[in-house]
Structures are given as C-alpha cells and as structure tokens.
Design a protein around this motif. Structure first.
Motif, PDB file in Angstrom:
ATOM      1  N   GLY A 197      34.947  52.612  53.156  1.00 26.93           N
ATOM      2  CA  GLY A 197      36.317  52.648  52.998  1.00 26.93           C
ATOM      3  C   GLY A 197      36.856  51.265  52.382  1.00 26.93           C
ATOM      4  N   PRO A 198      37.887  50.799  52.683  1.00 21.28           N
ATOM      5  CA  PRO A 198      38.524  49.474  52.025  1.00 21.28           C
ATOM      6  C   PRO A 198      37.518  48.553  52.366  1.00 21.28           C
ATOM      7  CG  PRO A 198      40.325  50.679  53.182  1.00 21.28           C
ATOM      8  CD  PRO A 198      38.979  51.439  53.491  1.00 21.28           C
ATOM      9  N   LYS A 199      36.834  48.394  53.580  1.00 16.25           N
ATOM     10  CA  LYS A 199      35.875  47.199  53.716  1.00 16.25           C
ATOM     11  C   LYS A 199      34.584  47.179  52.525  1.00 16.25           C
ATOM     12  CE  LYS A 199      36.320  46.817  58.622  1.00 16.25           C
ATOM     13  NZ  LYS A 199      35.572  47.108  59.987  1.00 16.25           N
ATOM     14  N   LEU A 200      34.620  48.322  52.019  1.00 17.25           N
ATOM     15  CA  LEU A 200      33.470  48.289  51.048  1.00 17.25           C
ATOM     16  C   LEU A 200      34.237  47.695  49.774  1.00 17.25           C
ATOM     17  CD1 LEU A 200      30.839  49.302  49.503  1.00 17.25           C
ATOM     18  CD2 LEU A 200      32.010  51.268  48.962  1.00 17.25           C
ATOM     19  N   ARG A 201      35.315  47.894  49.238  1.00 19.50           N
ATOM     20  CA  ARG A 201      36.125  47.343  48.411  1.00 19.50           C
ATOM     21  C   ARG A 201      36.082  45.876  48.420  1.00 19.50           C
ATOM     22  NH1 ARG A 201      41.332  51.512  47.772  1.00 19.50           N
ATOM     23  NH2 ARG A 201      39.669  53.373  46.585  1.00 19.50           N
ATOM     24  N   ARG A 202      36.648  45.269  49.696  1.00 15.74           N
ATOM     25  CA  ARG A 202      36.605  44.001  50.041  1.00 15.74           C
ATOM     26  C   ARG A 202      35.484  43.336  49.917  1.00 15.74           C
ATOM     27  NH1 ARG A 202      40.439  45.867  53.870  1.00 15.74           N
ATOM     28  NH2 ARG A 202      38.921  45.619  55.550  1.00 15.74           N
ATOM     29  N   GLY A 203      34.391  43.728  50.346  1.00 16.91           N
ATOM     30  CA  GLY A 203      33.139  43.169  50.470  1.00 16.91           C
ATOM     31  C   GLY A 203      32.457  43.072  49.070  1.00 16.91           C
ATOM     32  N   MET A 204      32.553  44.045  48.032  1.00 16.68           N
ATOM     33  CA  MET A 204      32.168  44.032  46.586  1.00 16.68           C
ATOM     34  C   MET A 204      32.723  42.988  46.077  1.00 16.68           C
ATOM     35  SD  MET A 204      29.393  46.014  46.728  1.00 16.68           S
ATOM     36  CE  MET A 204      29.035  45.976  44.848  1.00 16.68           C
ATOM     37  N   THR A 205      34.226  42.754  46.118  1.00 13.74           N
ATOM     38  CA  THR A 205      34.742  41.622  45.138  1.00 13.74           C
ATOM     39  C   THR A 205      34.545  40.489  45.773  1.00 13.74           C
ATOM     40  OG1 THR A 205      36.828  42.144  46.657  1.00 13.74           O
ATOM     41  CG2 THR A 205      36.748  43.288  44.707  1.00 13.74           C
ATOM     42  N   ARG A 206      34.419  40.387  47.195  1.00 18.42           N
ATOM     43  CA  ARG A 206      34.040  39.069  47.907  1.00 18.42           C
ATOM     44  C   ARG A 206      32.645  38.587  47.481  1.00 18.42           C
ATOM     45  NH1 ARG A 206      34.868  40.654  52.396  1.00 18.42           N
ATOM     46  NH2 ARG A 206      32.686  40.954  53.120  1.00 18.42           N
ATOM     47  N   LEU A 207      31.654  39.162  46.747  1.00 18.01           N
ATOM     48  CA  LEU A 207      30.515  39.085  46.186  1.00 18.01           C
ATOM     49  C   LEU A 207      30.357  38.212  45.189  1.00 18.01           C
ATOM     50  CD1 LEU A 207      28.236  42.162  46.461  1.00 18.01           C
ATOM     51  CD2 LEU A 207      27.837  40.069  47.661  1.00 18.01           C
ATOM     52  N   MET A 208      31.507  37.898  44.296  1.00 19.35           N
ATOM     53  CA  MET A 208      31.874  37.156  43.339  1.00 19.35           C
ATOM     54  C   MET A 208      32.071  35.731  43.663  1.00 19.35           C
ATOM     55  SD  MET A 208      33.783  39.650  40.356  1.00 19.35           S
ATOM     56  CE  MET A 208      33.413  38.500  39.219  1.00 19.35           C
ATOM     57  N   LYS A 209      32.274  35.530  45.024  1.00 21.78           N
ATOM     58  CA  LYS A 209      32.428  34.252  45.658  1.00 21.78           C
ATOM     59  C   LYS A 209      31.182  33.807  46.288  1.00 21.78           C
ATOM     60  CE  LYS A 209      37.519  34.685  46.260  1.00 21.78           C
ATOM     61  NZ  LYS A 209      38.596  34.555  47.464  1.00 21.78           N
ATOM     62  N   HIS A 210      30.161  34.583  46.339  1.00 23.50           N
ATOM     63  CA  HIS A 210      28.757  34.063  46.671  1.00 23.50           C
ATOM     64  C   HIS A 210      28.148  33.014  46.053  1.00 23.50           C
ATOM     65  CE1 HIS A 210      24.739  34.441  47.973  1.00 23.50           C
ATOM     66  NE2 HIS A 210      24.802  35.315  48.803  1.00 23.50           N
ATOM     67  N   TYR A 213      26.131  33.916  43.131  1.00 21.65           N
ATOM     68  CA  TYR A 213      26.618  34.826  42.181  1.00 21.65           C
ATOM     69  C   TYR A 213      26.337  34.541  40.830  1.00 21.65           C
ATOM     70  CZ  TYR A 213      29.898  37.811  39.251  1.00 21.65           C
ATOM     71  OH  TYR A 213      30.162  38.435  38.250  1.00 21.65           O
ATOM     72  N   ARG A 214      26.805  33.152  40.278  1.00 30.16           N
ATOM     73  CA  ARG A 214      26.710  32.786  38.764  1.00 30.16           C
ATOM     74  C   ARG A 214      25.030  32.752  38.414  1.00 30.16           C
ATOM     75  NH1 ARG A 214      29.473  34.843  35.819  1.00 30.16           N
ATOM     76  NH2 ARG A 214      31.333  33.857  36.628  1.00 30.16           N
ATOM     77  N   ASP A 215      24.227  32.326  39.518  1.00 27.37           N
ATOM     78  CA  ASP A 215      22.867  32.444  39.202  1.00 27.37           C
ATOM     79  C   ASP A 215      22.482  34.075  38.797  1.00 27.37           C
ATOM     80  OD1 ASP A 215      21.771  29.619  39.651  1.00 27.37           O
ATOM     81  OD2 ASP A 215      22.963  30.038  41.392  1.00 27.37           O
ATOM     82  N   ALA A 216      22.973  34.967  39.460  1.00 27.80           N
ATOM     83  CA  ALA A 216      22.421  36.282  39.434  1.00 27.80           C
ATOM     84  C   ALA A 216      23.149  36.985  38.248  1.00 27.80           C
ATOM     85  CB  ALA A 216      22.844  37.029  40.680  1.00 27.80           C
ATOM     86  N   HIS A 217      24.553  36.319  37.873  1.00 26.16           N
ATOM     87  CA  HIS A 217      25.220  36.984  37.039  1.00 26.16           C
ATOM     88  C   HIS A 217      25.862  35.957  36.012  1.00 26.16           C
ATOM     89  CE1 HIS A 217      25.189  41.304  38.100  1.00 26.16           C
ATOM     90  NE2 HIS A 217      25.072  40.573  39.348  1.00 26.16           N
ATOM     91  N   ALA A 218      25.007  35.439  34.911  1.00 24.94           N
ATOM     92  CA  ALA A 218      25.422  34.565  34.018  1.00 24.94           C
ATOM     93  C   ALA A 218      26.715  35.013  33.432  1.00 24.94           C
ATOM     94  CB  ALA A 218      24.619  34.046  32.967  1.00 24.94           C
ATOM     95  N   THR A 219      27.062  36.136  33.129  1.00 25.94           N
ATOM     96  CA  THR A 219      28.166  36.580  32.553  1.00 25.94           C
ATOM     97  C   THR A 219      28.610  37.925  33.624  1.00 25.94           C
ATOM     98  OG1 THR A 219      26.723  38.173  31.084  1.00 25.94           O
ATOM     99  CG2 THR A 219      27.747  36.215  30.320  1.00 25.94           C
ATOM    100  N   ASP A 220      29.757  38.205  33.697  1.00 29.66           N
ATOM    101  CA  ASP A 220      30.188  39.133  34.604  1.00 29.66           C
ATOM    102  C   ASP A 220      30.203  40.704  34.219  1.00 29.66           C
ATOM    103  OD1 ASP A 220      31.193  37.042  36.263  1.00 29.66           O
ATOM    104  OD2 ASP A 220      33.059  37.024  35.182  1.00 29.66           O
ATOM    105  N   ASP A 221      29.789  40.957  33.037  1.00 28.58           N
ATOM    106  CA  ASP A 221      29.956  42.265  32.602  1.00 28.58           C
ATOM    107  C   ASP A 221      29.240  43.363  33.192  1.00 28.58           C
ATOM    108  OD1 ASP A 221      27.755  41.090  31.535  1.00 28.58           O
ATOM    109  OD2 ASP A 221      27.908  41.581  29.301  1.00 28.58           O
TER     110      ASP A 221
END
Length: 264
Positions: A197-210, A213-221
C-alpha cells in the motif's frame, strides 16, 4: 539480457504466459532510457516505430519482432495524466528502445500485445513518478498490465567491461559484486517484500536517500520505473499484497533484475 538465457528471462516468459492466460487488454510500460525535459512527460504515439539497436546483440534476436503500439490507449493515458495536472504531450516520432521491447520479446515471444510507452521526466523526482503510476493505476482494473523496466543496481561507470569486450560474455563473474551493490540490492528487496500500500510508495522513494544510492545509481534513470510501479501498486486498496523475489541476475558484475509482484 536479450542475447543470453538467464533466470530473469525465464521469469519474464512466465509472467507473459500468465498475463495472456488472464486475457490482458494491453501493456502500459515505463522504461529507463526515455525522458522529457522541463516539466513534461511524453507518451509514445508513433504508429510505426523503429527499434533502437542493441549493443553486442545480433539483430536476429530482435529485428523481426513486430511492435504493436496502442494509440487509442495512449490517448486515454494522455487524457488521464492531463486531468491530474501533468504537462503531457504525445510523441509521434519516438522509436522504441531496448529497455521496453527487450522485456516484451521475452514475455510475449509469440507476438507483442497492444503497448503504450510512457516517458520519464528528466528531473527524476521520485514523487512525480509515483504520481504517474498512481494516475494510471485504474487501468489495472481494465486488465492492463503495468510494467516498470529498469535495474535495482545500475551503474555503468562501475561495470566490469572486460569479459564483454573480450568474450562477449555479459554474465561473466571474474570477481563478485562489491559490498555497495549487494547492500543496496538488499535494501531494495527489503522495501518491496515488507511493505504494501502507501508504505510501499514511501519506502521506494526513501531509497533515493539511502547512503549507497548514488553508488548503486550513478544516474537516476534506471530507478524511476520503480517509482512508477510503486505508484501503480501502492494504493490503500493494495494493502496486504507484498512483492516477492522471483528472479535475479547480475550482469557485468552489477545487478540487472529484481522483480516484484509487478515487473521491474
């Protein structure tokens, strides 16, 4: 991923078979290589699109696969997105890229279902892309299959290119994946499998603050399609439905596939 057999390809085929068994009306997909600048988003409306070439894959693997753009559904998607305030426009010149038709070939080798492609927005705002998925979520009730095509870990700058360049072997693992890749991959799986539910949405967006994250995704695409899926599968009505790990492959010593209860 198109040229070689792998666990993810086998799983995509299983998903396609199940979709056909349920009589899907069509596919709505967001890939990882098409984005619109400014505040825009685009929807593919080219009636006869070509295919962008796939590096290191012989054209016989994809050249003859007939694409099936769904123009009526594209218009409906545009109308739905406009109604929610998106600056969206059709793109009648867009040619399909491997991030979308690769998946379709694997899922539906017998023929491409009617398909609508939605672009990303180049600002890569996670909440924006969650809203895109949420806006198009009602199409699920009409038996459309919503797909996000990207990578849980995708950093071309850290790929190990030697085996591919020397032997054309994208699955060679001369060295194991490094800690930064494994840690972020685990974080993605944890969010998908323990939130709904909504917790999935919040959790996925929050991963970009991990912190990795920038090591795993040099670009966001390659991560925006996950936001699209979270929007499409993260409504209150989806509470209690959790994702599962169904298949996983590492390519060039980075992860290329992590699949949830939708496709991503």
């Amino acid at each position: 991923m198109l040229g070689e057999e792998c666990d993810s390809a086998a799983y995509w085929k299983k998903c396609g078979d199940e979709a056909l068994a349920h009589g899907i009306k069509g596919v709505i997909i967001m890939g990882a290589h098409w984005d619109a600048v400014g505040d825009k988003i685009r929807v593919a409306t080219n009636p006869k699109p070509d295919k962008s070439p796939v590096a290191y894959v012989h054209p016989s693997k994809y050249a003859d696969y007939k694409l099936n753009p769904d123009l009526p559904t594209a218009k409906r998607c545009i109308a739905a997105l406009q109604a929610e305030g998106f600056n969206v426009e059709p793109d009648a010149s867009f040619n399909w890229i491997h991030d979308t038709y690769l998946i379709l070939i694997r899922m539906f080798p017998g023929g491409c279902p009617p398909t609508t492609i939605i672009s990303m927005n180049a600002r890569f705002d996670p909440h924006y892309h969650v809203k895109v998925g949420a806006t198009l979520r009602p199409f699920r009730q009409e038996n459309y299959l919503l797909i996000g095509s990207g990578g849980a870990v995708h950093n071309l700058y850290r790929n190990k290119w030697g085996p591919m360049l020397t032997y054309r072997d994208n699955f060679a693992q001369e060295t194991p994946p490094e800690a930064w890749a494994l840690e972020f991959r685990q974080a993605v799986e944890d969010v998908i499998t323990t939130n709904s539910g909504p917790k999935l949405r919040r959790g996925m967006t929050r991963l970009m603050k991990h912190p990795l994250y920038r090591d795993a995704h040099a670009t966001d695409d390659h991560f925006m399609s996950a936001m699209f899926v979270a929007g499409a599968a993260g409504d209150v009505e989806d509470e209690g439905t959790y994702g599962k790990m169904y298949a996983e492959d590492w390519e060039l010593v980075r992860q290329t596939s992590l699949r949830s209860n939708e496709i991503w």
